[in-house]
Design a protein around this motif. Structure first.
Motif, short mmCIF file in Angstrom:
data_model
loop_
_atom_site.label_atom_id
_atom_site.label_comp_id
_atom_site.label_asym_id
_atom_site.label_seq_id
_atom_site.Cartn_x
_atom_site.Cartn_y
_atom_site.Cartn_z
N ILE A 246 0.84 -1.20 0.00
CA ILE A 246 0.00 0.00 0.00
C ILE A 246 0.88 1.26 0.00
N GLY A 247 2.00 1.20 0.72
CA GLY A 247 2.92 2.34 0.71
C GLY A 247 3.52 2.59 -0.65
N ILE A 248 3.87 1.53 -1.37
CA ILE A 248 4.42 1.68 -2.72
C ILE A 248 3.38 2.24 -3.66
N PHE A 249 2.14 1.73 -3.57
CA PHE A 249 1.08 2.25 -4.42
C PHE A 249 0.81 3.72 -4.13
N ALA A 250 0.85 4.10 -2.86
CA ALA A 250 0.62 5.51 -2.50
C ALA A 250 1.72 6.40 -3.06
N ASN A 251 2.97 5.91 -3.03
CA ASN A 251 4.08 6.69 -3.58
C ASN A 251 3.91 6.90 -5.08
N ARG A 252 3.54 5.85 -5.79
CA ARG A 252 3.31 5.98 -7.24
C ARG A 252 2.10 6.87 -7.52
N TYR A 253 1.10 6.80 -6.66
CA TYR A 253 -0.09 7.62 -6.83
C TYR A 253 0.26 9.11 -6.69
N VAL A 254 1.09 9.43 -5.69
CA VAL A 254 1.51 10.82 -5.49
C VAL A 254 2.37 11.30 -6.66
N ALA A 255 3.27 10.44 -7.14
CA ALA A 255 4.10 10.82 -8.29
C ALA A 255 3.25 11.10 -9.52
N ARG A 256 2.21 10.31 -9.71
CA ARG A 256 1.33 10.54 -10.87
C ARG A 256 0.55 11.83 -10.71
N GLY B 49 -7.43 6.67 -9.07
CA GLY B 49 -7.71 5.81 -7.93
C GLY B 49 -8.68 4.69 -8.27
N GLU B 50 -9.69 4.99 -9.06
CA GLU B 50 -10.64 3.96 -9.47
C GLU B 50 -9.97 2.93 -10.37
N ALA C 237 -7.61 -2.45 -11.11
CA ALA C 237 -6.45 -3.25 -11.50
C ALA C 237 -6.04 -4.20 -10.38
N LEU C 238 -6.08 -3.73 -9.13
CA LEU C 238 -5.73 -4.60 -8.00
C LEU C 238 -6.74 -5.74 -7.84
N ASP C 239 -8.00 -5.42 -8.03
CA ASP C 239 -9.02 -6.48 -7.94
C ASP C 239 -8.83 -7.51 -9.06
#
Length: 242
Positions: free
Chosen positions: A138-148, A188-189, A194-196
């Motif tokens: 979840i931390g890695i996904f959040a980091n990529r989300y912020v970068a995007r 986010g959606e 994609a995770l599901d």
């Protein structure tokens, strides 16, 4: 020979505890200068930004401290005002030490962020330390989300500036907020779908490719660095005593 990233993360621990406990202004300055020089080797632009941030944060925190700290009896006054408000030497030094401590504690987090490959850290914790991958990923996904989001904000600001023919100003940045927030909700959606689709959290373990075991040499290097830092800290305290 490369030291394990977990050992690199643990190296500043001695300094962090030292900064947390000491009131020596000189000791805080030594830690700050040392960390900035380390960051300067790898990321000069980051080091410059940290210096600029400290130049703003430290004076603001110092003013906040000296306005509320009690004045020791018999402490000489170094600044005064016509209304009777004044700053004593002890309060000024104590406030400066507090401001430098907060800045130094935050600064000690930067070298691991700069020098550590966090993919190796995450895979190692998952494989060798049995940390649930749900927490770490979840931390890695959040980091990529912020970068995007940062990339979208730069693109939106650039397009707004071209369409309005205005330079970089707060109005241009304000017009870019709503498109970026809309795009972030869409991202986010998409990420959730994609995770599901990939079955995230459907199995107790996941495949790791970058895990590295912690070796004896990594522990030896970590203890050697801790010993060196402890000797340097003792030397700084000795200079203060004499």
């Amino acid at each position: 020979m490369k030291v394990h990233p977990l050992a690199v993360i643990a190296m500043p621990l001695v300094y962090w505890l030292f900064v947390l406990r000491t009131q020596l202004v000189g000791a805080h300055i030594v830690v700050i200068v040392g960390v900035l020089l380390i960051v300067l080797i790898k990321r000069p632009r980051v080091a410059v930004k940290l210096v600029a941030f400290g130049a703003v944060l430290i004076p603001l925190m110092w003013v906040g401290y000296v306005l509320w700290l009690p004045e020791p009896a018999g402490d000489p006054i170094i600044w005064g005002s016509a209304s009777g408000w004044h700053i004593t030497r002890g309060v000024a030094l104590f406030g400066l030490a507090g401001a430098l401590r907060v800045y130094a504690m935050g600064l000690l987090v930067v070298p691991p962020l700069v020098f550590v490959d966090w993919i190796i850290v995450v895979d190692t914790l998952i494989k060798h330390f049995r940390v649930p991958y749900r927490i770490l990923d979840i931390g890695i996904f959040a980091n990529r989300y912020v970068a995007r989001m940062q990339r979208d904000f730069r693109a939106a600001r650039h397009l707004t500036r071209l369409r309005t023919r205005r330079g970089t100003n707060p109005i241009v940045a304000f017009h870019s907020v709503i498109p970026v927030l809309t795009a972030s909700l869409r991202h986010g959606e998409q990420l959730s779908n994609a995770l599901d689709a990939r079955g995230f959290d459907s199995a107790p373990r996941r495949t790791v490719h970058h895990a590295q075991p912690v070796r004896i040499v990594d522990v030896v290097v970590l203890l050697a660095v801790w010993s060196l830092l402890f000797a340097l800290i003792s030397f700084v305290n000795y200079l203060h005593v004499i």
